[in-house]
Design a protein around this motif. Structure first.
Motif, PDB file in Angstrom:
ATOM      1  N   UNK A   3      50.764  43.343  47.200  1.00  0.00           N
ATOM      2  CA  UNK A   3      49.564  43.631  46.409  1.00  0.00           C
ATOM      3  C   UNK A   3      48.859  42.334  46.028  1.00  0.00           C
ATOM      4  N   UNK A   4      49.614  41.356  45.558  1.00  0.00           N
ATOM      5  CA  UNK A   4      49.032  40.064  45.165  1.00  0.00           C
ATOM      6  C   UNK A   4      48.471  39.345  46.388  1.00  0.00           C
TER       7      UNK A   4
ATOM      8  N   UNK B 298      47.331  40.649  49.157  1.00  0.00           N
ATOM      9  CA  UNK B 298      46.100  41.339  49.550  1.00  0.00           C
ATOM     10  C   UNK B 298      44.965  41.024  48.588  1.00  0.00           C
ATOM     11  N   UNK B 299      45.276  40.980  47.286  1.00  0.00           N
ATOM     12  CA  UNK B 299      44.265  40.691  46.260  1.00  0.00           C
ATOM     13  C   UNK B 299      43.697  39.286  46.441  1.00  0.00           C
ATOM     14  N   UNK B 300      44.551  38.318  46.695  1.00  0.00           N
ATOM     15  CA  UNK B 300      44.098  36.940  46.891  1.00  0.00           C
ATOM     16  C   UNK B 300      43.142  36.868  48.085  1.00  0.00           C
ATOM     17  N   UNK B 301      43.502  37.496  49.187  1.00  0.00           N
ATOM     18  CA  UNK B 301      42.649  37.478  50.379  1.00  0.00           C
ATOM     19  C   UNK B 301      41.311  38.161  50.106  1.00  0.00           C
ATOM     20  N   UNK B 302      41.341  39.319  49.463  1.00  0.00           N
ATOM     21  CA  UNK B 302      40.107  40.068  49.176  1.00  0.00           C
ATOM     22  C   UNK B 302      39.206  39.300  48.215  1.00  0.00           C
ATOM     23  N   UNK B 303      39.788  38.697  47.191  1.00  0.00           N
ATOM     24  CA  UNK B 303      38.989  37.937  46.229  1.00  0.00           C
ATOM     25  C   UNK B 303      38.367  36.708  46.881  1.00  0.00           C
ATOM     26  N   UNK B 304      39.107  36.032  47.732  1.00  0.00           N
ATOM     27  CA  UNK B 304      38.554  34.859  48.418  1.00  0.00           C
ATOM     28  C   UNK B 304      37.392  35.249  49.322  1.00  0.00           C
TER      29      UNK B 304
ATOM     30  N   UNK C 172      47.718  42.149  37.482  1.00  0.00           N
ATOM     31  CA  UNK C 172      47.717  43.404  38.219  1.00  0.00           C
ATOM     32  C   UNK C 172      49.029  44.134  37.957  1.00  0.00           C
ATOM     33  N   UNK C 173      49.014  45.001  36.954  1.00  0.00           N
ATOM     34  CA  UNK C 173      50.201  45.784  36.605  1.00  0.00           C
ATOM     35  C   UNK C 173      51.451  44.935  36.559  1.00  0.00           C
ATOM     36  N   UNK C 174      52.509  45.426  37.188  1.00  0.00           N
ATOM     37  CA  UNK C 174      53.781  44.703  37.253  1.00  0.00           C
ATOM     38  C   UNK C 174      53.884  43.828  38.494  1.00  0.00           C
ATOM     39  N   UNK C 175      52.795  43.760  39.268  1.00  0.00           N
ATOM     40  CA  UNK C 175      52.817  43.026  40.535  1.00  0.00           C
ATOM     41  C   UNK C 175      52.745  41.514  40.350  1.00  0.00           C
ATOM     42  N   UNK C 176      52.005  41.060  39.349  1.00  0.00           N
ATOM     43  CA  UNK C 176      51.835  39.634  39.128  1.00  0.00           C
ATOM     44  C   UNK C 176      50.407  39.296  38.753  1.00  0.00           C
ATOM     45  N   UNK C 177      50.039  38.032  38.923  1.00  0.00           N
ATOM     46  CA  UNK C 177      48.725  37.554  38.503  1.00  0.00           C
ATOM     47  C   UNK C 177      48.039  36.752  39.596  1.00  0.00           C
ATOM     48  N   UNK C 178      46.716  36.792  39.540  1.00  0.00           N
ATOM     49  CA  UNK C 178      45.884  36.026  40.461  1.00  0.00           C
ATOM     50  C   UNK C 178      44.915  35.196  39.623  1.00  0.00           C
ATOM     51  N   UNK C 179      44.833  33.914  39.912  1.00  0.00           N
ATOM     52  CA  UNK C 179      43.904  33.016  39.237  1.00  0.00           C
ATOM     53  C   UNK C 179      42.673  32.830  40.113  1.00  0.00           C
ATOM     54  N   UNK C 180      41.506  32.747  39.467  1.00  0.00           N
ATOM     55  CA  UNK C 180      40.248  32.530  40.181  1.00  0.00           C
ATOM     56  C   UNK C 180      39.534  31.365  39.505  1.00  0.00           C
ATOM     57  N   UNK C 181      39.147  30.365  40.310  1.00  0.00           N
ATOM     58  CA  UNK C 181      38.421  29.209  39.780  1.00  0.00           C
ATOM     59  C   UNK C 181      37.500  28.653  40.856  1.00  0.00           C
ATOM     60  N   UNK C 182      37.058  27.435  40.684  1.00  0.00           N
ATOM     61  CA  UNK C 182      36.107  26.835  41.628  1.00  0.00           C
ATOM     62  C   UNK C 182      36.705  26.657  43.023  1.00  0.00           C
ATOM     63  N   UNK C 183      38.018  26.682  43.135  1.00  0.00           N
ATOM     64  CA  UNK C 183      38.676  26.550  44.440  1.00  0.00           C
ATOM     65  C   UNK C 183      38.910  27.896  45.116  1.00  0.00           C
ATOM     66  N   UNK C 184      38.620  29.006  44.407  1.00  0.00           N
ATOM     67  CA  UNK C 184      38.848  30.336  44.964  1.00  0.00           C
ATOM     68  C   UNK C 184      39.974  31.043  44.226  1.00  0.00           C
ATOM     69  N   UNK C 185      40.634  31.964  44.916  1.00  0.00           N
ATOM     70  CA  UNK C 185      41.707  32.766  44.312  1.00  0.00           C
ATOM     71  C   UNK C 185      43.059  32.306  44.846  1.00  0.00           C
TER      72      UNK C 185
ATOM     73  N   UNK D 211      43.586  50.613  40.074  1.00  0.00           N
ATOM     74  CA  UNK D 211      42.265  50.307  39.514  1.00  0.00           C
ATOM     75  C   UNK D 211      41.737  49.013  40.119  1.00  0.00           C
ATOM     76  N   UNK D 212      42.581  48.017  40.199  1.00  0.00           N
ATOM     77  CA  UNK D 212      42.165  46.737  40.767  1.00  0.00           C
ATOM     78  C   UNK D 212      41.703  46.907  42.210  1.00  0.00           C
ATOM     79  N   UNK D 213      42.456  47.670  42.993  1.00  0.00           N
ATOM     80  CA  UNK D 213      42.083  47.904  44.388  1.00  0.00           C
ATOM     81  C   UNK D 213      40.745  48.647  44.478  1.00  0.00           C
ATOM     82  N   UNK D 214      40.549  49.635  43.615  1.00  0.00           N
ATOM     83  CA  UNK D 214      39.291  50.388  43.616  1.00  0.00           C
ATOM     84  C   UNK D 214      38.104  49.482  43.268  1.00  0.00           C
ATOM     85  N   UNK D 215      38.309  48.537  42.358  1.00  0.00           N
ATOM     86  CA  UNK D 215      37.252  47.588  42.010  1.00  0.00           C
ATOM     87  C   UNK D 215      36.928  46.708  43.224  1.00  0.00           C
TER      88      UNK D 215
END
Length: 95
Positions: free
Chosen positions: A4-5, A7-13, A28-41, A58-62
């Motif tokens: 999940x993380x 996939x989220x990193x790739x989609x956010x980038x 993202x729930x119990x999956x972990x966390x993703x940071x977003x900054x000037x370098x990306x995700x 919910x995160x995936x739907x967003x």
């Protein structure tokens, strides 16, 4: 790193080409966390100016454009802690 993380990193980038002007964290729930900054995700769990919390569905739907981030917040599916202005800026990038 969970699938999940990963996939989220790739989609956010893909969505935030060129990075994001601020420091945000998605929990993202119990999956972990993703940071977003000037370098990306990236997968990480650092301090941020704004933290957005939602379950994986919910995160995936967003990310897929099925759920508006503002609507998710207004219905309690997305929780925000920190700089609301930065959260709104991030929501416009994701929409």
């Amino acid at each position: 790193m969970s699938k999940v993380i990963e996939t989220a990193v790739a989609a956010l980038n893909d969505k935030i080409e060129g990075g994001f002007d601020g420091l945000a964290k998605f929990v993202i729930g119990d999956e972990g966390s993703v940071m977003i900054d000037s370098d990306g995700a990236r997968a990480a769990d650092d301090d941020a100016d704004v933290t957005l919390m939602a379950d994986a569905d919910v995160f995936q739907a967003i990310l897929e454009g099925e759920t508006n981030p503002t609507a998710a917040f207004m219905t309690g599916k997305l929780k925000i802690d920190g700089d609301m202005g930065l959260a709104m800026k991030l929501a416009s990038v994701l929409s």
